[in-house]
Structure formats: C-alpha cells, structure tokens
Design a protein around this motif. Structure first.
Motif, mmCIF file in Angstrom:
data_model
loop_
_atom_site.group_PDB
_atom_site.id
_atom_site.type_symbol
_atom_site.label_atom_id
_atom_site.label_comp_id
_atom_site.label_asym_id
_atom_site.label_seq_id
_atom_site.Cartn_x
_atom_site.Cartn_y
_atom_site.Cartn_z
ATOM 1 N N LYS A 363 0.832 -1.197 0.000
ATOM 2 C CA LYS A 363 0.000 0.000 0.000
ATOM 3 C C LYS A 363 0.869 1.251 0.000
ATOM 4 O O LYS A 363 2.055 1.212 0.311
ATOM 5 N N ASN A 364 0.216 2.366 -0.348
ATOM 6 C CA ASN A 364 0.852 3.686 -0.270
ATOM 7 C C ASN A 364 2.058 3.789 -1.193
ATOM 8 O O ASN A 364 3.114 4.279 -0.804
ATOM 9 N N CYS A 365 1.882 3.338 -2.430
ATOM 10 C CA CYS A 365 2.978 3.332 -3.398
ATOM 11 C C CYS A 365 2.705 4.264 -4.564
ATOM 12 O O CYS A 365 1.563 4.602 -4.877
ATOM 13 N N VAL A 366 3.792 4.652 -5.216
ATOM 14 C CA VAL A 366 3.749 5.338 -6.500
ATOM 15 C C VAL A 366 4.455 4.434 -7.501
ATOM 16 O O VAL A 366 5.572 3.967 -7.239
ATOM 17 N N LEU A 442 13.407 11.554 -7.383
ATOM 18 C CA LEU A 442 12.742 12.803 -7.028
ATOM 19 C C LEU A 442 11.432 12.536 -6.292
ATOM 20 O O LEU A 442 11.153 13.163 -5.256
ATOM 21 N N VAL A 443 10.631 11.608 -6.796
ATOM 22 C CA VAL A 443 9.382 11.266 -6.098
ATOM 23 C C VAL A 443 9.696 10.766 -4.690
ATOM 24 O O VAL A 443 9.042 11.160 -3.710
ATOM 25 N N MET A 451 5.240 14.703 1.815
ATOM 26 C CA MET A 451 4.151 14.928 0.875
ATOM 27 C C MET A 451 3.322 13.660 0.703
ATOM 28 O O MET A 451 3.848 12.541 0.754
ATOM 29 N N ALA A 452 2.018 13.830 0.459
ATOM 30 C CA ALA A 452 1.155 12.706 0.124
ATOM 31 C C ALA A 452 1.536 12.167 -1.247
ATOM 32 O O ALA A 452 2.134 12.880 -2.071
ATOM 33 N N THR A 453 1.171 10.907 -1.510
ATOM 34 C CA THR A 453 1.652 10.252 -2.725
ATOM 35 C C THR A 453 1.228 10.991 -3.997
ATOM 36 O O THR A 453 2.065 11.218 -4.890
ATOM 37 N N PHE A 454 -0.052 11.366 -4.122
ATOM 38 C CA PHE A 454 -0.508 12.034 -5.348
ATOM 39 C C PHE A 454 0.166 13.387 -5.495
ATOM 40 O O PHE A 454 0.624 13.758 -6.592
ATOM 41 N N ASP A 455 0.276 14.137 -4.397
ATOM 42 C CA ASP A 455 0.918 15.447 -4.451
ATOM 43 C C ASP A 455 2.394 15.314 -4.823
ATOM 44 O O ASP A 455 2.911 16.101 -5.635
#
Length: 499
Positions: A363-366, A442-443, A451-455
């Motif tokens: 969970k909580n991945c980019v 960078l992400v 920062m939150a994942t989408f942001d």
C-alpha cells in the motif's frame, strides 16, 4: 475571453462534457448561432495575431458545427479584404441548424465556395474546419484524403477547436490527423489536447470560453487538471532549527551488475531534491563508484535480501527498481521491499516483475511506468495503452491501488480516488536513457519530506518536465544528470526552503 498557451485554465473536460456545456449555454439564453459567431471571431483574431501579414485563406469545411465556424471565419476574412476560398469536403446541403445558417451567410456575402477534390490547390493559410470533437473512429473518405492534402501542402494551418483526426478524449490520432500550427479551442479544454499524439499536431494553443458564465463552467466536474506553476502542491518552508532527521531517509534499491548507473542517478536525484538522508543498496562492485560520485550517501554492498533487514527498520521511504534487473538478486531484494510497511516508489524492473505476478505491490505506493511497462502491467499491447492513455492510467491505479505516473508525451498522474493530472511540458531532447531514474529518486525525496503520494507525484513530474524543457533548449545530447541541478533550482523557486 481568450487565453494564451501560458494562461490556459486548469480544468480539463471530455468532449461530451464540452458539448453539454455548449447546450447549457444555449439553454441559458445564448443562441447557438451567436456562440458560433463568437468562435469564428476568436479564431479570426488568433489567426491574425499569429500571421499579421497574411492575406489569403483556404477553408476546408466538413458538415457539422465545425464547418459552420469555418464558413463564418471565411466571411470575416473576406470582409477584411483577404482572398478567400472555401473547399467543401462535406456536402453543404447536409448542413443543419446553425451550421446551415453560417453557410447561408457565406453564400450571401458571395464567398467562393467550391467542392473539394484531391486536385484542389491550397493557398495562404489553411483553416481546418473538417471534423471537430465528435470523431470517434478513423476519419472516413473523403476526410482522410483532405487531411493528407492539408499536411502535404506545407502551409500554415489553423484548426478550429481540435485538429481533425485527433481524439478529444485520449489525445490519440484516429488514423490520420491534421498537423496544425495553431489550434483555437472553445468553452472548455479537452483532455486530448494535452497528452499522447497531441504534442505533434496541436501546435500553439489558444482558448476562448465564448463568454460562458464562470458558475456554469465551475458546476461541470472536470475529469482532470493541467499541472501549472500556479496550482502545484508545495513543500512547506523549513524552520531555522531543522535537522536532517525531519526530512526523511530514502533507501534506493537497485543496480545489478552492468546497471549501476541507474541507481546512482536516482540516489543523486533524491539527495539534491531535499531528502534528509539517502542510502543505497546495490551490488558490492558499485560501492566505490557510488561513494566517489555521491559521498553524502550511505552505500551498502548487498549480496542478499537478508542484508537489507536491519536497514529497512531505519528508513522512511523506498525507491525500488532502477537497474534492479530480473535475476535472482533483484527478485530477492524486491521481495524484501514488498514486505516493508513503508511508502515506496516502484520503477523499471520492479514493474516488470510486478507484471509477472512475482510479487505484490504494498500500500501507499507510486508506480512510474512508461507505456511499454504499463502494457505489461495491464496485459494489453503498448498500442492499446497509447490509444487511451487516460484510461490506462486510471486502470493501473485501480488495479494496484496506487498512484500511477504514466510517462510519455503529456505524462498523466492518476490516483485511486479518481483524480487525474496531466503535465504537458517537456522537450524532445528528453528522449534519452536515465530520465526515469531521476524521476523515481525525485518522487522518493518528496515523499520523504512528508508529501502525500498524489501530491508528490504531481510535483515531481512537473519539476522533471520543466527541468527537461529548460535544459532541452540546448538541443540534442541532454544527459539525465543534467536535469538534477535544474530540478533543485526549480524546486527552490516553487517552494523556498526558508521563508
């Protein structure tokens, strides 16, 4: 009011939504023919601004409202003393409603209207008023041949609302499309103007809302938004007494034999983008090179996943995949990462192994796939991904419950909650190896700073694209590492470290 390319609205809509907005304007009391006249005047003004010395116009008109706009532009040009000729590709007798009124006005003003043929010469500026936003399948004849004739003429081209042949919803070329130098679009921005093939055919983009009431536009739920310097999520300024422990510890995992450069690019990017601490787990053969290039990083020579276990307890964010490979070494490290309850960025070979169901995404991945990787993850072809990039981004986000960065022209960022952002900045000089590694690091750095994942994904993509656009001005030969100092500078301009 008209907008230049730098002043476009943020909200993006589907073609159906814009047609509904058009209908709402009419229902609210603005006659459809008045809207068509406004569109024609906006197109005429933009055309004259773009080519102030021009005096000749060839209009190719279809048989819908797009054609009506074209006939009215022809009237305006003729009134201004231009030499004007309308080439009717669609039969004028098939025109209905406001488009028929526009044709009648052109006839009454004695505009030259001829039936188009493949031998019809084109002169001056060419106005594409053929198909508009309603196209869903490939352009049928004679429209396909007319599009080919426009492109072969090598004259300045203006498209009304959207280049004919470009899908307004996906940015995919439906068989063939007009290559416009200028596109003038109306009421609401269509998502397809900003991703996929759009970069090759839209040219300069001018928007006019046709004086639509802002509350009407605000009431329409946008399907996405453009990323601009004015609407980006931002990192908070740092307190004067800050220390490295407040800004995260990024562990980057990758760099199998022969692939060490990828993980070093990611690590350097993470360090220069503000992560408090950076660690690298890579092959032992790469430790000396890593320390020589990035002495600020802590580098662990890793031969097995067991060596990661202690480190995984100390870090706050993982970046997994650059140079990881798909051999036993990479598989074991990826498996260890997948079991760590941490925010993570997966790229490159981590995605290829995910596509083979060798591991489950936590969970909580980019995830940051290019179109080929996205195709493998979805079990479809790369062509199918590119034919509907927004659909592919949403499908990936839903399938993996992750924030997805679908890279490519007009990169898309999709969230599991349905949000979609598009970044249409960039430069063709960015077509070179290693840029994805820089983006992944960078992400990771932005996630580490809270920062939150989408942001984090949105800000990272914008910084990466604009750094590439900035550095790409020097032309070919752009190296991925060239972006890193430019990213640092842009990040400071966007979110100063100190108030």
């Amino acid at each position: 009011m008209p907008h230049t390319k730098d002043e476009l609205p943020d909200a993006l809509y589907s073609a159906a939504q814009v047609r509904a907005l058009d209908a709402s304007l009419i229902a609210a009391g603005t006659p459809g023919f008045e809207l068509m006249q406004r569109a024609a005047r906006a197109t005429w003004r933009a055309m004259v601004r773009q080519w102030p010395t021009a005096n000749e116009l060839s209009v190719l008109a279809g048989h819908g409202n797009n054609a009506g706009d074209g006939y009215l532009v022809a009237v305006l040009a003729q009134r201004a003393g231009w030499s004007v000729r309308v080439l009717a590709v669609g039969e004028p007798q098939r025109l209905q409603g406001d488009a028929a009124l526009a044709h009648a006005q052109a006839v009454s003003e004695k505009a030259v209207i001829e039936t188009w043929s493949a031998q019809s010469p084109l002169r001056g500026i060419v106005l594409d008023a053929l198909l508009g936003t309603g196209l869903t399948g490939e352009a049928r004849e004679p429209y396909g041949s007319a599009i080919d004739a426009i492109n072969a003429a090598e004259l300045p081209v203006v498209s009304v609302d959207i280049p004919s042949g470009l899908c307004a919803d996906t940015g995919h070329i439906l068989g063939c499309a007009v290559r416009a130098d200028l596109t003038v679009t109306f009421i609401g921005l269509k998502l397809g103007l900003f991703t996929g093939d759009a970069a090759d055919v839209v040219g300069a983009l001018v928007f006019n809302d046709l004086h639509a009431d802002p509350p009407l536009l605000d009431a329409a739920p946008a399907i996405g938004r453009r990323l601009t310097a004015n609407n980006l999520p931002s990192l908070a300024a740092r307190a004067p007494a800050s220390h490295k422990g407040k800004f995260g510890h990024v562990l980057l995992i990758g760099g199998d034999r022969g692939l060490g450069g990828a993980i070093l690019l990611s690590a350097q990017s993470a360090l220069r983008s503000g992560a408090g601490m950076v660690s690298v787990a890579t092959r032992s053969e790469h430790v000396l090179a890593a320390l020589a290039r990035i002495p600020e990083a802590m580098v662990l020579g890793t031969s097995s996943a067991n060596q990661l276990m202690g480190l995984l307890q100390k870090v706050s964010v993982l970046v997994v995949g650059p140079g990881l490979g798909q051999a036993a070494w990479g598989r074991s490290l990826l498996s260890a990462a997948a079991n760590a309850p941490l925010p993570q960025v997966w790229d490159a070979d981590a995605l290829n192994m995910l596509a083979e169901d060798r591991v489950a995404l936590p969970k909580n991945c980019v995830i940051t796939p290019h179109p080929g990787e996205a195709a493998r993850l979805l079990g479809i072809s790369t062509g199918q991904v590119q034919a509907d990039r927004p659909g592919a981004a949403h499908a990936l986000s839903k399938k993996y419950t992750a924030v997805v960065v679908l890279k490519g022209a007009g990169s898309l960022i999709a969230s599991p909650d349905g949000r979609l952002a598009v970044c249409h900045q960039g430069h063709p000089a960015m077509a070179t190896a290693g840029l994805g590694d820089v983006l992944a690091g960078l992400v990771g750095a932005l996630l580490a700073q809270g920062m939150a994942t989408f942001d984090a994904a949105c800000l990272a993509v914008w910084l990466h694209a604009n750094a590439g656009e900035q550095q790409g001005k020097s032309g070919r030969g752009l190296a991925a590492s060239d972006l890193i100092p430019a990213i640092r500078q842009l990040l400071e301009e966007q979110a100063p470290c100190l108030k």
